[in-house]
Motif scaffolding. Structure first.
Motif, mmCIF file in Angstrom:
data_model
loop_
_atom_site.group_PDB
_atom_site.id
_atom_site.type_symbol
_atom_site.label_atom_id
_atom_site.label_comp_id
_atom_site.label_asym_id
_atom_site.label_seq_id
_atom_site.Cartn_x
_atom_site.Cartn_y
_atom_site.Cartn_z
ATOM 1 N N GLY A 194 -1.483 2.180 -1.088
ATOM 2 C CA GLY A 194 -0.986 0.866 -1.488
ATOM 3 C C GLY A 194 0.388 0.606 -0.924
ATOM 4 N N ASP A 195 1.179 -0.154 -1.667
ATOM 5 C CA ASP A 195 2.502 -0.531 -1.187
ATOM 6 C C ASP A 195 3.450 0.660 -1.093
ATOM 7 O OD1 ASP A 195 1.663 -3.144 -1.065
ATOM 8 O OD2 ASP A 195 2.435 -3.664 -3.053
ATOM 9 N N GLU A 196 3.252 1.663 -1.962
ATOM 10 C CA GLU A 196 4.164 2.806 -1.985
ATOM 11 C C GLU A 196 3.552 4.067 -1.399
ATOM 12 O OE1 GLU A 196 5.280 2.987 -6.135
ATOM 13 O OE2 GLU A 196 7.129 1.865 -5.715
#
Length: 261
Positions: free
Chosen positions: A185-187
């Motif tokens: 995901g984003d992280e």
């Protein structure tokens, strides 16, 4: 021959002791037992705070969270599953660290990640885009039973999340299991929830290869059949299953296989 240290033999000579409760899990202790005649227990002052031993046993701390290791990194926190191996006459302990991203004080790279710049991106399973790297993994400890001293310790797996349990293999490696299924995901650059193999004789950080054919779930422990090479796996969640992994090539788990539940 199974290179894993025989439990009775290892306790007779020297034992690395760890437990999963808060505080004590940040230490690794060495204990010795008497051969025949009883002796008064000799516990070093630092170990006395954590252990009460029976007559004739002695103990000292040989590895402590936050200590500087031989490779310059810090001993990570959250010590968990581990196994001892006989490698060329030395005891090698491969130890899990159940650390999540952002748990800076338990990170091998220092509470402020000041040692992070010593790492290479390819050493991580999940680099976290360089902003929030995953810091779970394993460390190896080489202990000399003759001198009763640790010779060296170092990172052997990094970039994973919450390496809880796992188990030793008959061919001299440790399977470190992620008890986490965080998706990419984003992280996070990649999804988690896999097993990773760490040879006991690794002399540094191993290439982090996820054993995807063994399944993606909240892994707990594993046990390998000496005769067949089949790996039995447990899961840590409310609706857990018991899994059986039949490798295509026994002893070479990265070659794939069949997963059954």
């Amino acid at each position: 021959m199974n290179p894993t240290k025989n439990r009775r033999q290892f306790i007779k000579q020297s034992v690395a002791v760890s437990a999963g409760f808060v505080g004590f899990s940040q230490y690794l202790m060495h204990c010795s037992s008497p051969e025949k005649k009883p002796l008064k227990a000799a516990i070093s002052s630092d170990a006395r705070d954590w252990l009460e031993l029976p007559e004739g046993f002695s103990a000292k701390i040989i590895s402590k969270w936050g200590d500087t290791m031989s490779d310059g990194f810090k001993v990570p926190g959250a010590h968990d599953g581990m196994a001892a191996f006989d490698v060329e006459g030395k005891v090698v302990l491969v130890r899990n660290h159940e650390v999540s991203p952002g748990a800076d004080r338990h990170s091998p790279y220092g509470g402020d990640e000041s040692l992070f710049n010593k790492m290479k991106k390819e050493d991580f399973f999940d680099y976290g885009f360089g902003k929030r790297p995953c810091v779970g993994g394993t460390t190896n400890i080489v202990f000399n039973e003759e001198t009763q001293e640790m010779e060296k310790d170092y990172l052997s797996l990094t970039g994973t999340i919450r390496n809880c349990a796992g188990g030793p293999t008959p061919w001299g490696s440790w399977l470190s299991c992620e008890e986490n299924t965080t998706p990419a995901g984003d992280e996070n650059e990649t999804s988690h929830g896999y097993n990773f193999e760490v040879p006991a004789n690794a002399d540094g950080i191993v290439k982090p290869v996820p054993l995807k054919a063994m399944g993606r779930f909240n892994h707990e422990a594993i046990c390998v059949s000496d005769k067949t090479g089949i790996v039995y796996q447990t899961e840590d969640q409310g609706d857990s299953l018991i899994y059986r992994f039949i490798p295509d090539v026994p002893g070479q788990l990265a070659e794939g296989g069949t997963l059954q539940a």
